[in-house]
Design an enzyme around this catalytic site. Structure first.
Site, PDB file in Angstrom:
ATOM      1  CE  LYS A 199      -4.009   2.023   0.625  1.00 15.58           C
ATOM      2  NZ  LYS A 199      -3.762   2.664  -0.684  1.00 15.58           N
TER       3      LYS A 199
ATOM      4  CD  GLN B  91       3.356   4.623   2.181  1.00 15.43           C
ATOM      5  OE1 GLN B  91       3.878   5.513   1.528  1.00 15.43           O
ATOM      6  NE2 GLN B  91       2.276   4.823   2.896  1.00 15.43           N
TER       7      GLN B  91
ATOM      8  CE  LYS C  97       4.436   7.548   5.721  1.00 19.15           C
ATOM      9  NZ  LYS C  97       4.256   8.585   4.707  1.00 19.15           N
TER      10      LYS C  97
ATOM     11  CE  LYS D 170       4.633   7.479  -2.417  1.00 13.00           C
ATOM     12  NZ  LYS D 170       3.900   8.043  -1.281  1.00 13.00           N
TER      13      LYS D 170
ATOM     14  CG  ASP E 113       3.154  11.064  -2.971  1.00 13.61           C
ATOM     15  OD1 ASP E 113       3.093  10.933  -1.742  1.00 13.61           O
ATOM     16  OD2 ASP E 113       4.129  11.616  -3.531  1.00 13.61           O
TER      17      ASP E 113
ATOM     18  CB  THR F 193      -2.242  13.523   4.651  1.00 16.85           C
ATOM     19  OG1 THR F 193      -2.603  12.355   3.915  1.00 16.85           O
ATOM     20  CG2 THR F 193      -0.773  13.444   5.004  1.00 16.85           C
TER      21      THR F 193
ATOM     22  CG  ASN G 187      -4.383  15.993  -0.172  1.00 17.67           C
ATOM     23  OD1 ASN G 187      -3.896  15.294   0.699  1.00 17.67           O
ATOM     24  ND2 ASN G 187      -5.690  16.094  -0.359  1.00 17.67           N
TER      25      ASN G 187
ATOM     26  CB  SER H 179      -5.519   4.734   2.100  1.00 18.08           C
ATOM     27  OG  SER H 179      -5.387   5.883   1.301  1.00 18.08           O
TER      28      SER H 179
HETATM   29  P1  NDP Z   1       0.404  17.858  -3.965  1.00 12.28           P
HETATM   30  O1  NDP Z   1       0.837  17.531  -5.335  1.00 12.28           O
HETATM   31  O2  NDP Z   1      -1.024  18.026  -3.661  1.00 12.28           O
HETATM   32  O3  NDP Z   1       1.151  19.199  -3.465  1.00 12.28           O
HETATM   33  C1  NDP Z   1       2.533  19.262  -3.409  1.00 12.28           C
HETATM   34  C2  NDP Z   1       2.938  20.653  -2.959  1.00 12.28           C
HETATM   35  O4  NDP Z   1       4.351  20.684  -2.734  1.00 12.28           O
HETATM   36  C3  NDP Z   1       2.663  21.722  -3.996  1.00 12.28           C
HETATM   37  O5  NDP Z   1       2.416  22.931  -3.346  1.00 12.28           O
HETATM   38  C4  NDP Z   1       3.975  21.763  -4.763  1.00 12.28           C
HETATM   39  O6  NDP Z   1       4.206  22.993  -5.428  1.00 12.28           O
HETATM   40  C5  NDP Z   1       4.982  21.557  -3.672  1.00 12.28           C
HETATM   41  N1  NDP Z   1       6.193  20.896  -4.233  1.00 12.28           N
HETATM   42  C6  NDP Z   1       6.258  19.692  -4.860  1.00 12.28           C
HETATM   43  N2  NDP Z   1       7.512  19.421  -5.262  1.00 12.28           N
HETATM   44  C7  NDP Z   1       8.250  20.468  -4.867  1.00 12.28           C
HETATM   45  C8  NDP Z   1       9.617  20.786  -4.990  1.00 12.28           C
HETATM   46  N3  NDP Z   1      10.494  19.952  -5.604  1.00 12.28           N
HETATM   47  N4  NDP Z   1      10.026  21.950  -4.427  1.00 12.28           N
HETATM   48  C9  NDP Z   1       9.154  22.784  -3.792  1.00 12.28           C
HETATM   49  N5  NDP Z   1       7.841  22.518  -3.662  1.00 12.28           N
HETATM   50  C10 NDP Z   1       7.406  21.401  -4.194  1.00 12.28           C
HETATM   51  O7  NDP Z   1       1.059  16.734  -3.022  1.00 12.28           O
HETATM   52  P2  NDP Z   1       0.639  16.278  -1.559  1.00 12.28           P
HETATM   53  O8  NDP Z   1       0.189  17.449  -0.769  1.00 12.28           O
HETATM   54  O9  NDP Z   1      -0.228  15.105  -1.693  1.00 12.28           O
HETATM   55  O10 NDP Z   1       2.044  15.746  -0.994  1.00 12.28           O
HETATM   56  C11 NDP Z   1       2.974  16.609  -0.323  1.00 12.28           C
HETATM   57  C12 NDP Z   1       3.933  15.753   0.495  1.00 12.28           C
HETATM   58  O11 NDP Z   1       3.197  14.973   1.445  1.00 12.28           O
HETATM   59  C13 NDP Z   1       4.754  14.742  -0.305  1.00 12.28           C
HETATM   60  O12 NDP Z   1       6.005  14.565   0.315  1.00 12.28           O
HETATM   61  C14 NDP Z   1       3.953  13.444  -0.153  1.00 12.28           C
HETATM   62  O13 NDP Z   1       4.749  12.298  -0.335  1.00 12.28           O
HETATM   63  C15 NDP Z   1       3.501  13.589   1.294  1.00 12.28           C
HETATM   64  N6  NDP Z   1       2.342  12.786   1.660  1.00 12.28           N
HETATM   65  C16 NDP Z   1       1.142  12.925   1.012  1.00 12.28           C
HETATM   66  C17 NDP Z   1       0.063  12.178   1.418  1.00 12.28           C
HETATM   67  C18 NDP Z   1      -1.291  12.371   0.830  1.00 12.28           C
HETATM   68  O14 NDP Z   1      -2.249  11.774   1.354  1.00 12.28           O
HETATM   69  N7  NDP Z   1      -1.458  13.169  -0.215  1.00 12.28           N
HETATM   70  C19 NDP Z   1       0.186  11.161   2.479  1.00 12.28           C
HETATM   71  C20 NDP Z   1       1.458  11.152   3.148  1.00 12.28           C
HETATM   72  C21 NDP Z   1       2.495  11.915   2.709  1.00 12.28           C
HETATM   73  P3  NDP Z   1       4.067  23.078  -7.038  1.00 12.28           P
HETATM   74  O15 NDP Z   1       2.609  23.055  -7.310  1.00 12.28           O
HETATM   75  O16 NDP Z   1       4.728  24.348  -7.385  1.00 12.28           O
HETATM   76  O17 NDP Z   1       4.789  21.867  -7.579  1.00 12.28           O
END
Ligand code: NDP
Length: 448
Positions: A93, A114, A117, A129, A169, A212, A243, A380
């Site tokens: 997962k 993961q 976690k 993943k 993600d 999250t 997100n 999830s």
């Molecule tokens: P989203 O795609 O919804 O949002 C990602 C955010 O981070 C955007 O604001 C993006 O900006 C920014 N970002 C991404 N890459 C970079 C980078 N290289 N440098 C600077 N900013 C960056 O992703 P999520 O919110 O889902 O995920 C964010 C983090 O949380 C990740 O590490 C993910 O693995 C982790 N996570 C997510 C979960 C989930 O349920 N969604 C669960 C557990 C962990 P821009 O739009 O400019 O790219």
């Protein structure tokens, strides 16, 4: 910190030789192995049974070609990945990431994290993943759909509701999960809970979108309370505006904090009056615009170009919610100097090892990602339960379960840290608590 235990040093050394070109993966492994020293010293059967060697090697790695056609008729090829890391305690997962930076090292680090976690959630899920170096930014809905269909055409051979259940993600939200699910159903002629993060009309769980970010705040709240602190009246800085970040803003605000800065990969906004998560939701989820456009909606906000500077905004609590290694030594020093007292990780491995060392030596409260952001995958797993029972729980039911899970993750991580001589060290506690359940299941299942 140098590894002292000979067994762990040996395993890490040979992994470094084989995977020297995978820095993020090595970074994630090293942090876990450092925490496990007191455990392998107490339990010699772990070495005898090669548990650590098996733990750092994925059970299966799939890499594949993803050809797709853009709106002008041009053919593009991206690389797809699914790393099925460990299935000792349940089906694999873990999410799918679509971002140009995706490579095998990043997917392996995420898959490895993961495993622990998912174990911490107390639910029966193994770790995996996947993703692709496809960049969804600026693509039309048609292009996204054709990419997702091509990706799933190969992925569907490797996943299933009792085998491997991917989720979202970075770059994968409700829209992408919908296209992936539609293609899986068409190819397999099967309507099952093979993906999570689905829309509410076709098997999704209420509160999954929020989980999250909410879970991060529930965990941080427990950590703060145990130290006699609270979100009430705290100024909070959140990196990212996706997100995790949006719903962390909503929950932190509901718990009495004020979120004064948020970012995307281009820059950050600051508003001392508090950033409105509903405006951010509209900009990011509906309009898919850059964060800079927040100024068009809220006149009190300011925009600063470049995302790294966000850590120089003085705050009480920092919630890094964007991506790996976004918070480095410089950022950590700025937070400490400005009086920040707690950091809770919403993104996966957002703080570099140097940053974590600074937080720990300055005595900040620090919540590591694999514990603090486990609410997404936990919910999830609740979606999987609802799909198996052909039932839907209410928002309140799911949210209450999520809250209970986050409290118990905090308690288990704290307890393990204490039991193994590192009281208050939630990095060690989360790694140890997550590891013990997986290791015991692996020992019970023989050499596989
Ligand atoms: P989203 O795609 O919804 O949002 C990602 C955010 O981070 C955007 O604001 C993006 O900006 C920014 N970002 C991404 N890459 C970079 C980078 N290289 N440098 C600077 N900013 C960056 O992703 P999520 O919110 O889902 O995920 C964010 C983090 O949380 C990740 O590490 C993910 O693995 C982790 N996570 C997510 C979960 C989930 O349920 N969604 C669960 C557990 C962990 P821009 O739009 O400019 O790219």
């Amino acid at each position: 910190m140098a590894l002292k235990n000979e067994y762990l040093k040996g395993v890490y050394g040979s992994l470094e030789e084989k995977s020297g070109h995978e820095p993020e993966f090595l970074q994630a492994v090293r942090e876990v192995l450092e925490s496990l020293e007191p455990v392998v010293e107490r339990r010699p059967e772990l070495e005898k049974n090669g548990i650590i060697e098996r733990l750092v090697e994925p059970e299966r790695t799939v890499m594949f070609r993803v050809p797709w056609v853009d709106d002008s008729g041009k053919v593009w090829v991206n690389r797809g990945y699914r790393v099925q890391f460990n299935s000792a305690i349940g089906p694999y997962k873990g999410g799918l990431r679509l971002h140009p930076s995706v490579n095998l090292s990043i997917i392996k680090f995420l898959g490895f994290e993961q495993v622990f976690k998912n174990s911490l959630t107390t639910l029966p899920i193994g770790g995996g993943k996947g993703g692709s170096d496809f960049d969804p930014k600026g693509k039309s809905d048609g292009e996204i759909m054709r990419f997702c269909q091509s990706f799933m055409t190969e992925l569907c051979r490797h996943i299933g509701p009792a085998t491997d259940v991917p989720a979202g993600d970075i770059g994968v939200g409700g829209r992408e999960i919908g296209y992936l699910f539609g293609q899986y159903k068409r190819l397999r002629n099967e309507y099952s809970g093979v993906l999570t993060g689905k829309g509410l009309t076709y098997g999704g769980s209420l509160a999954r979108t929020e989980a999250t970010g909410y879970g991060l705040c529930y965990f941080a709240d427990e950590m703060l309370k145990a130290a006699g602190r609270s979100f009430v009246g705290a100024n909070v800085v959140i990196s990212g505006s996706g997100n995790v970040a949006i719903y962390a803003n909503q929950k932190a605000t509901a718990l009495g904090a004020k979120v004064i800065a948020m970012s995307d990969s281009n820059g950050y906004i600051v508003d001392e009056k508090g950033i409105d998560y509903k405006v951010m939701k509209e900009i990011k989820e509906v309009r898919r615009e850059r964060i800079k456009t927040y100024l068009n909606y809220v006149s009190t906000a300011k925009y600063v170009e470049g995302c790294k500077g966000i850590w120089t905004v003085p705050c009480d609590v920092a919630l890094p919610c964007a991506t790996q290694n976004e918070l480095d030594e410089e950022g950590a020093k700025a937070l400490v100097q400005n009086g920040c007292f707690a950091v809770a990780e919403g993104a996966n491995m957002p703080s570099t090892p140097e940053a974590v060392a600074i937080f720990q030596s300055a005595g900040l409260l620090f919540a590591p990602a694999k514990a603090a952001n486990a609410g997404g995958v936990a919910t999830s797993a609740l979606e999987m339960s609802q799909n198996s029972q052909r039932l839907s729980w209410t928002f309140e039911e799911v949210d209450a379960k999520l809250h209970g899970i986050m409290v118990s993750i905090y308690q288990n991580a704290s307890k393990a840290a204490e039991e193994y001589g590192k009281p208050g060290d939630l990095v060690a506690g989360a790694n140890i608590a997550g590891f013990l359940k997986v290791a015991d299941a692996m020992l019970a299942q023989g050499i596989v």
